[in-house]
Design a protein around this motif. Structure first.
Motif, PDB file in Angstrom:
ATOM      1  N   VAL A 156      43.003  15.458  57.545  1.00  0.00           N
ATOM      2  CA  VAL A 156      42.831  16.872  57.864  1.00  0.00           C
ATOM      3  C   VAL A 156      41.669  17.398  57.033  1.00  0.00           C
ATOM      4  CG1 VAL A 156      43.851  19.175  57.772  1.00  0.00           C
ATOM      5  CG2 VAL A 156      45.258  17.218  58.457  1.00  0.00           C
ATOM      6  N   LEU A 157      40.637  17.854  57.703  1.00  0.00           N
ATOM      7  CA  LEU A 157      39.433  18.379  57.049  1.00  0.00           C
ATOM      8  C   LEU A 157      39.424  19.902  57.203  1.00  0.00           C
ATOM      9  CD1 LEU A 157      36.605  18.079  55.752  1.00  0.00           C
ATOM     10  CD2 LEU A 157      35.706  17.732  58.047  1.00  0.00           C
ATOM     11  N   LEU A 158      39.412  20.597  56.092  1.00  0.00           N
ATOM     12  CA  LEU A 158      39.513  22.051  56.077  1.00  0.00           C
ATOM     13  C   LEU A 158      38.269  22.639  55.429  1.00  0.00           C
ATOM     14  CD1 LEU A 158      41.404  24.614  56.390  1.00  0.00           C
ATOM     15  CD2 LEU A 158      42.149  24.127  54.054  1.00  0.00           C
ATOM     16  N   THR A 159      37.565  23.511  56.152  1.00  0.00           N
ATOM     17  CA  THR A 159      36.452  24.217  55.527  1.00  0.00           C
ATOM     18  C   THR A 159      36.987  25.452  54.823  1.00  0.00           C
ATOM     19  OG1 THR A 159      35.921  25.629  57.420  1.00  0.00           O
ATOM     20  CG2 THR A 159      34.890  23.436  57.350  1.00  0.00           C
ATOM     21  N   CYS A 160      36.238  25.906  53.812  1.00  0.00           N
ATOM     22  CA  CYS A 160      36.720  27.014  52.993  1.00  0.00           C
ATOM     23  C   CYS A 160      35.535  27.780  52.417  1.00  0.00           C
ATOM     24  CB  CYS A 160      37.607  26.481  51.865  1.00  0.00           C
ATOM     25  SG  CYS A 160      38.194  27.731  50.725  1.00  0.00           S
ATOM     26  N   GLN A 161      35.604  29.090  52.487  1.00  0.00           N
ATOM     27  CA  GLN A 161      34.578  29.950  51.910  1.00  0.00           C
ATOM     28  C   GLN A 161      34.818  30.090  50.411  1.00  0.00           C
ATOM     29  OE1 GLN A 161      32.177  31.349  53.815  1.00  0.00           O
ATOM     30  NE2 GLN A 161      31.159  32.448  52.169  1.00  0.00           N
ATOM     31  N   SER A 162      33.797  29.851  49.609  1.00  0.00           N
ATOM     32  CA  SER A 162      33.936  30.028  48.166  1.00  0.00           C
ATOM     33  C   SER A 162      33.969  31.504  47.818  1.00  0.00           C
ATOM     34  CB  SER A 162      32.795  29.333  47.422  1.00  0.00           C
ATOM     35  OG  SER A 162      31.547  29.829  47.851  1.00  0.00           O
ATOM     36  N   LEU A 163      34.453  31.820  46.631  1.00  0.00           N
ATOM     37  CA  LEU A 163      34.518  33.206  46.172  1.00  0.00           C
ATOM     38  C   LEU A 163      33.106  33.743  45.920  1.00  0.00           C
ATOM     39  CD1 LEU A 163      37.498  32.859  43.660  1.00  0.00           C
ATOM     40  CD2 LEU A 163      37.559  33.761  45.998  1.00  0.00           C
ATOM     41  N   PRO A 164      32.917  35.066  45.985  1.00  0.00           N
ATOM     42  CA  PRO A 164      31.585  35.649  45.787  1.00  0.00           C
ATOM     43  C   PRO A 164      30.969  35.344  44.429  1.00  0.00           C
ATOM     44  CG  PRO A 164      33.077  37.267  46.749  1.00  0.00           C
ATOM     45  CD  PRO A 164      33.915  36.079  46.371  1.00  0.00           C
ATOM     46  N   SER A 165      31.773  34.908  43.465  1.00  0.00           N
ATOM     47  CA  SER A 165      31.257  34.644  42.115  1.00  0.00           C
ATOM     48  C   SER A 165      30.146  33.611  42.113  1.00  0.00           C
ATOM     49  CB  SER A 165      32.397  34.164  41.205  1.00  0.00           C
ATOM     50  OG  SER A 165      33.078  33.057  41.789  1.00  0.00           O
ATOM     51  N   VAL A 166      30.182  32.653  43.048  1.00  0.00           N
ATOM     52  CA  VAL A 166      29.176  31.599  43.050  1.00  0.00           C
ATOM     53  C   VAL A 166      27.790  32.162  43.350  1.00  0.00           C
ATOM     54  CG1 VAL A 166      29.517  30.992  45.481  1.00  0.00           C
ATOM     55  CG2 VAL A 166      28.638  29.282  43.911  1.00  0.00           C
ATOM     56  N   GLU A 167      27.720  33.198  44.182  1.00  0.00           N
ATOM     57  CA  GLU A 167      26.425  33.746  44.572  1.00  0.00           C
ATOM     58  C   GLU A 167      25.833  34.649  43.489  1.00  0.00           C
ATOM     59  OE1 GLU A 167      26.295  35.247  48.546  1.00  0.00           O
ATOM     60  OE2 GLU A 167      27.823  33.838  49.247  1.00  0.00           O
ATOM     61  N   LEU A 168      26.643  35.018  42.497  1.00  0.00           N
ATOM     62  CA  LEU A 168      26.149  35.825  41.384  1.00  0.00           C
ATOM     63  C   LEU A 168      25.616  34.965  40.254  1.00  0.00           C
ATOM     64  CD1 LEU A 168      29.069  38.437  41.246  1.00  0.00           C
ATOM     65  CD2 LEU A 168      26.870  38.651  42.424  1.00  0.00           C
ATOM     66  N   ARG A 169      25.872  33.666  40.320  1.00  0.00           N
ATOM     67  CA  ARG A 169      25.457  32.749  39.260  1.00  0.00           C
ATOM     68  C   ARG A 169      24.035  32.264  39.536  1.00  0.00           C
ATOM     69  NH1 ARG A 169      29.055  28.946  40.143  1.00  0.00           N
ATOM     70  NH2 ARG A 169      30.623  30.231  39.132  1.00  0.00           N
ATOM     71  N   PRO A 170      23.164  32.233  38.512  1.00  0.00           N
ATOM     72  CA  PRO A 170      21.798  31.718  38.723  1.00  0.00           C
ATOM     73  C   PRO A 170      21.826  30.310  39.316  1.00  0.00           C
ATOM     74  CG  PRO A 170      21.962  32.787  36.589  1.00  0.00           C
ATOM     75  CD  PRO A 170      23.364  32.726  37.134  1.00  0.00           C
ATOM     76  N   GLY A 171      21.126  30.119  40.402  1.00  0.00           N
ATOM     77  CA  GLY A 171      21.094  28.817  41.072  1.00  0.00           C
ATOM     78  C   GLY A 171      22.178  28.632  42.099  1.00  0.00           C
ATOM     79  N   GLY A 172      23.277  29.385  41.974  1.00  0.00           N
ATOM     80  CA  GLY A 172      24.348  29.327  42.963  1.00  0.00           C
ATOM     81  C   GLY A 172      25.085  28.006  43.049  1.00  0.00           C
ATOM     82  N   VAL A 173      25.044  27.176  41.997  1.00  0.00           N
ATOM     83  CA  VAL A 173      25.746  25.890  42.035  1.00  0.00           C
ATOM     84  C   VAL A 173      27.250  26.149  41.945  1.00  0.00           C
ATOM     85  CG1 VAL A 173      26.089  23.667  40.913  1.00  0.00           C
ATOM     86  CG2 VAL A 173      23.806  24.688  40.982  1.00  0.00           C
ATOM     87  N   PRO A 174      28.031  25.685  42.907  1.00  0.00           N
ATOM     88  CA  PRO A 174      29.465  25.993  42.943  1.00  0.00           C
ATOM     89  C   PRO A 174      30.261  25.184  41.923  1.00  0.00           C
ATOM     90  CG  PRO A 174      28.892  24.564  44.759  1.00  0.00           C
ATOM     91  CD  PRO A 174      27.599  24.895  44.072  1.00  0.00           C
ATOM     92  N   LEU A 175      31.306  25.802  41.417  1.00  0.00           N
ATOM     93  CA  LEU A 175      32.229  25.173  40.471  1.00  0.00           C
ATOM     94  C   LEU A 175      33.640  25.253  41.045  1.00  0.00           C
ATOM     95  CD1 LEU A 175      30.837  26.813  37.199  1.00  0.00           C
ATOM     96  CD2 LEU A 175      30.312  24.521  38.090  1.00  0.00           C
ATOM     97  N   LEU A 176      34.554  24.506  40.445  1.00  0.00           N
ATOM     98  CA  LEU A 176      35.918  24.456  40.957  1.00  0.00           C
ATOM     99  C   LEU A 176      36.566  25.834  40.979  1.00  0.00           C
ATOM    100  CD1 LEU A 176      37.972  22.382  42.021  1.00  0.00           C
ATOM    101  CD2 LEU A 176      38.881  22.215  39.701  1.00  0.00           C
TER     102      LEU A 176
END
Length: 233
Positions: A140-160
């Protein structure tokens, strides 16, 4: 991943290849688009035709035969689509049971796009999806939108911790992968046209990063073999 990273495109690439090459049935449950729109994106990827031109039927004489061939491939593939009415895990389960009864190939993959559009509590949905995968003996493959916090971080590299329902995310999925495109946040980067799939959890396997090429006009990811070279992923 964040908006615009290519989550749906990557899921469609995987679904298409598994259905065409693996000869197992694939159920794609789209809660964000229509099944027709997803089919058009798959056709654009197969034909290497800009999806905008394909939708408006503005194809060249050379592109029409390619489109016909791609349509024949997808028509023969064990691909099954469900729309926005299938918006609970119970409804997904019922539809999967119907597909298993209809298809001559075993059901091997269920794609749900996305977690935020499933009805109910996200943590409970993740638990139920884990049970569904075991019941179906399928991925089962589920896509998921990350929280807005990732877009506020320089570079936008996502974290857990950019994921919703974090405790459930850490408990139920076997694999957690974050999709990141550096050129989305920094158009001047030397990594334009590339995407990173960052494996943050990979049960019994290594974590790390995979790098792919990405052609948004074709909704297509590419396997990078060497600098400036890519093949269809």
């Amino acid at each position: 991943g964040s908006t615009g990273m290519g989550k749906t495109a990557l899921a469609l690439n995987l679904a298409r290849n598994i259905a065409l090459q693996g000869q197992v049935a694939v159920h794609i449950c789209t809660l964000d688009s229509s099944p027709t729109a997803l089919l058009q994106r798959m056709l654009a990827s197969l034909c290497e035709v800009d999806s905008g031109r394909l939708v408006s039927s503005r194809l060249t004489a050379e592109e029409w035969p390619c489109l016909g061939e791609a349509m024949a491939q997808l028509s023969a593939a064990p691909l099954f689509f469900s729309g926005q009415a299938i918006n609970t895990v119970a409804a997904v389960r019922s539809r999967c049971q119907e597909i298993a009864a209809q298809s001559s190939q075993p059901l091997g993959l269920v794609v749900i796009d996305s977690l935020q559009l499933l009805s109910g509590d996200p943590a409970e949905q993740l638990k139920e999806l884990r049970l569904l995968a075991a019941e179906l003996e399928a991925c089962v493959l589920l896509t998921c939108q990350s929280l807005p916090s990732v877009e506020l971080r320089p570079g936008g590299v996502p974290l857990l911790h950019d994921l919703p329902a974090l405790e459930a995310m850490q408990t139920y999925p076997h694999v957690i992968a974050m999709l990141h495109r550096e050129d989305y946040f920094n158009p001047g980067t030397s990594h334009r046209g590339e995407a990173q799939l960052i494996l943050l959890k990979n049960r019994a396997n290594p974590v790390g990063m995979l790098r792919f090429g990405f052609e948004p006009q074709f909704s297509r990811f590419l396997e990078l073999e060497a600098p400036n070279r890519a093949t269809d992923a």
